[in-house]
Design a protein around this motif. Structure first.
Motif: not given
Lengths: 410, 450
Positions: B3-5, B7-9, B27, B29-30, B322-323
């Motif tokens: 997921s994008k999230l 990758t952001i993490a 799924n 990330p946090r 996370w944007d």
């Protein structure tokens, strides 16, 4: 794989041939609209003006400076006399003769409008050319560029170094250049990169400017690019990085189609301890400055006659030696104008004196000349910019600091 | 399908994914980030700061030439080795958020070898004053920093003398303001934190006597007592007598305690919470920090008395972090580390040399920041024209080497696939060679940003 690794910075004029063969136009040079060059040398860290241009004729000088006081002109390690009152630091010996020749104009007791003592805010204000730190995200030299004829067609601004300092940042596109030992990329590969940068303005703009600067450097530096920054073959010590950059800047500025405004940054001036008199940390920084200025002059060649170099710092330092053989952050200090176009041979500025009641907040050399007035005087009379634009556009809201007259030969 | 999230993490909070990392994040990330907030014992330098001080003194005892030779030669080499090891630790870390966190604080409390006297001390500084406190209280880190020989020498406090102290009167020595000013401006309140020149002087007086011990004192009695060699000493003879005024508060004359009191006071000042929160949000969200995020983080800083683990959690919980699209630009340090992580680099002499060389070429060798303000955290400082071209050229050199150990498609899947734009994916896929495909990948805005 070697076919994609061409040493861009080792290319001679072949760079243009390669470019044209690839059918792209990387060299977009317009005819020079001005032969006048302006170089800004930014001394980061707060140069001690009383060490650079010592007021040895002031009765309070020796007492205040203590272990930092320079020996009188003529004595061993003595300062180099300018006018019987002021003298240059001995490490600036390489530019001492410029003073007699009229190509060096020190200005004393000069300061920006900043009156606190943070390096970073003071540098920001000096570079953004406003009356407050962080009040603009572009610099006064970029705004100067916007007033020069030809700025739209070619890049007239150059920062030597990887990055562009704030003073040169802004809407007008500028170049930056530094020697590098990474092999260059072929134009064909750069075209692919351009494709993927199309949607990202920051990267696409910077890359276009970088490629243009690199091409300009190839044509200006030629064979020298191979050896730049490397130890000389004769076993002499490697030149300081600043000297290498100054040499490159001078050569690029000398080109008929080269940049006309350049910025060079030098550090090492934050001498809180171990500053020294004739020797020490200040002497080391001053040597690099003098060597860089000499390198600029040499590489400019005949263009030196059309050049003004302005040397300035964010603030001066405390007038008295501090507790650790150094000086802390202060207020007024010294600046220099140098170059064939400068009306030098005198020390400009009104001397406030070093007596206890004359010091700013009882600790710093008091400011009597606004640095903006010096810079505006140079820009008006050398680059022929109108006072009204200097007052409002270049140094915003600065009509209270009118351009100083008589700094430039006319 | 990652997921994008995730990758952001991995790229914004971590240091860029290693192979398999995106799948591991999955799924949650946090959760992946928060489970990294556990103290880890780790040391990069081969010796501690006290030992390095001894080595320095030993060379100094032999004369000026010996010191110069030592600084030029073995100490510089040892520093370069340790800086490369520190980079490698980031490349191989399985807790990359924690590692980024340590590097953030190390940069906040910059010590730089621009002052050669600290060459042997900067890596021990991170080991001893930053890393052990990264998930503790800010005030404890501040105290460890203020007592470390690297900082005491870098910002000159070691030599500062109270002008009315016994030593000050006898030897005609006096104050050095350097550390006091940067402590207020860069480490705690921030330049707009409301202090005056007088506060700088008063804090400098408060901190007189905080210095490094002379060699004999460090080696003798402490070792005899079975204690560790000390690298800090309070010298009463040098301390400025009398009460001091700091930001309207009176600090009563009490020797070393004055400094402890002042540091505690500064660490709890609201301006400090605001200043630290602003820097953190700039690092994790955007060059221009959104005010609502700053307020949220500052509140946690104040409410927890500067608990850095809680502050890290607050950053993870910021919606703005996370944007996509990612607005931050990687520094050269982040770029090199993330590229090496992407290809799954492990410790080898080649990787160490390559990492050190790359950081040197791109202008961000560790612990060489140009000023006590540390490395900039804004893209305008890093994407100059020459720098942009240099990153592309570096990418090509990296791609040429990396093509021997990985394939472009694999690298793409392991790193930025969920974020890659169509033109980027297309150009990578159609590049004339694997080396150029990898070069395009690491040069792409999606890889250069975080």
């Amino acid at each position: 794989m070697t076919d994609i690794l061409i040493a861009r910075r080792s290319l001679l004029l072949g760079a243009a041939a390669v470019t044209l063969a690839a059918g792209t136009s990387r060299l977009a040079l317009a005819a020079a609209d001005t032969d006048r060059r302006f170089v800004f040398v930014l001394l980061r860290g707060g140069m001690d003006g009383l060490a650079a241009v010592a007021p040895y004729g002031d009765n309070d000088y020796a007492r205040l400076r203590g272990s930092l006081a320079l020996a009188k002109p003529g004595e061993a390690d003595g300062a180099l006399d300018l006018d019987g009152f002021f003298a240059l630091h001995p490490s600036l010996a390489p530019i001492h003769s410029w003073f007699k020749e009229g190509a060096l104009l020190p200005v004393h007791a000069v300061a920006t409008s900043y009156r606190d003592r943070s390096h970073f805010d003071a540098q920001d204000l000096l570079e953004n050319g406003t009356k407050a730190p962080h009040a603009a995200s572009d610099g006064w030299l970029n705004r100067t560029l916007s007033l020069l004829p030809g700025a739209g067609e070619r890049r007239l601004g150059l920062a030597v170094g990887q990055q562009v300092p704030l003073v040169l940042r802004g809407p007008v596109q500028v170049a930056s250049w530094a020697p590098s030992n990474i092999p260059a990329a072929q134009p064909g590969f750069l075209d692919l990169v351009r494709e993927i940068y199309k949607g990202d303005k920051l990267f696409s703009t910077a890359l276009a400017n970088g490629i243009a600067a690199s091409d300009g450097a190839s044509s200006a530096l030629g064979d020298d690019m191979k050896t730049m920054g490397k130890p000389p073959a004769n076993g002499a010590p490697r030149p300081a990085a600043a000297v290498t950059l100054a040499t490159a800047a001078g050569k690029m500025l000398a080109e008929a189609n080269g940049p006309r405004i350049a910025v060079l940054e030098l550090g090492g001036w934050d001498t809180h301890a171990g500053q020294g008199a004739a020797r020490g940390r200040f002497a080391g920084a001053a040597t690099a400055l003098a060597d860089s200025l000499v390198a600029l002059r040499t590489s400019l060649g005949p263009a030196w006659q059309d050049t003004v170099i302005a040397v300035a710092t964010e603030f001066g330092r405390t007038a008295a030696v501090n507790g650790t053989g150094g000086t802390d952050h202060g207020t007024a200090g010294a600046a220099f104008l140098a170059g064939g176009a400068v009306a030098g041979g005198r020390v400009a500025g009104k001397w406030p004196g070093l007596a206890a009641d004359k010091l700013y907040q009882a600790r710093d050399l008091a400011p009597t000349t606004d640095l903006r007035a010096v810079l505006k005087g140079a820009l008006r009379d050398h680059l022929r910019l109108p006072t009204a634009k200097l007052d409002t556009a270049v140094f915003k809201d600065s009509s209270d600091a009118p351009p100083l007259a008589g700094l430039i030969r006319v | 399908m990652t997921s994008k999230l995730a990758t952001i993490a991995a790229v914004r909070f971590g240091l860029g994914p290693r192979p398999g990392e995106l799948a591991k994040i999955g799924n949650d990330p946090r959760g992946w980030l928060k489970q990294q907030l556990r103290p880890v014992t780790m040391r990069i330098a081969s010796a501690d700061g006290a030992t390095r001080l001894d080595e320095y003194y030993e060379a100094r005892g032999k004369g000026a030439d010996e010191v110069a030779k030592m600084l030029r030669g073995q100490t510089r080499e040892q520093f370069r080795d340790e800086a490369a090891k520190r980079t490698l630790a980031a490349v191989t870390s399985e807790t990359p958020f924690l590692e980024r966190w340590v590097q953030f604080w190390s940069n906040h409390f910059t010590v730089s070898v621009q002052r050669p006297v600290v060459l042997g001390l900067v890596v021990p500084f991170e080991d001893e004053a930053i890393r052990p406190y990264a998930l503790g209280k800010f005030r404890d880190m501040l105290l460890a920093v203020a007592r470390h020989p690297a900082m005491l020498l870098y910002l000159d406090n070691a030599a500062s003398v109270g002008p009315n102290s016994r030593a000050g009167i006898r030897r005609e020595r006096g104050l050095n303001e350097n550390f006091a000013r940067e402590l207020l401006e860069l480490h705690t309140l921030g330049v707009n934190g409301g202090y005056t020149q007088n506060d700088v002087r008063e804090l400098a007086k408060i901190l007189t006597g905080w210095t490094i011990p002379p060699r004999a004192a460090r080696m003798g009695p402490l070792l005899a007592a079975g204690g560790e060699k000390a690298a800090f000493r309070f010298v009463p003879n040098v301390h400025e007598p009398g009460d001091k005024q700091l930001l309207g508060a009176t600090i009563r004359e009490s020797g070393e305690r004055e400094g402890l009191e002042a540091l505690l006071f500064l660490s709890q000042h609201p301006a400090t919470a605001n200043f630290i929160a602003t820097k953190l949000v700039r690092h994790f969200v955007a060059d221009t920090p959104p005010q609502s995020s700053v307020l949220a983080v500052a509140k946690v800083f104040r409410d927890t008395d500067g608990d850095l683990a809680a502050v890290a959690q607050a950053l993870i919980d910021l919606p703005a972090a996370w944007d996509p699209p990612l607005s931050k630009v990687k520094t050269p340090n982040e770029l090199v580390i993330s590229a090496l992580r992407g290809i799954g680099a492990t410790e080898s002499p080649d990787v160490l040399r390559g990492a050190a060389g790359s950081l040197q070429q791109l202008g961000q060798f560790p612990f060489t920041a140009p000023s006590p303000a540390g490395w900039s955290d804004e893209s305008s400082s890093w994407i100059g024209p020459e720098a942009a071209l240099l990153r592309v050229e570096w990418g090509l050199a990296f791609g040429t080497r990396a093509a021997r150990v990985t394939e472009p498609g694999v690298l793409l899947a392991n790193t930025i696939a969920p974020l890659a734009s169509k033109p980027t994916s297309f150009q990578i896929e159609h590049a004339p060679s694997a080396a150029e495909a990898i070069a395009l990948l690491v040069a792409s805005p999606e890889f250069q940003r975080r």
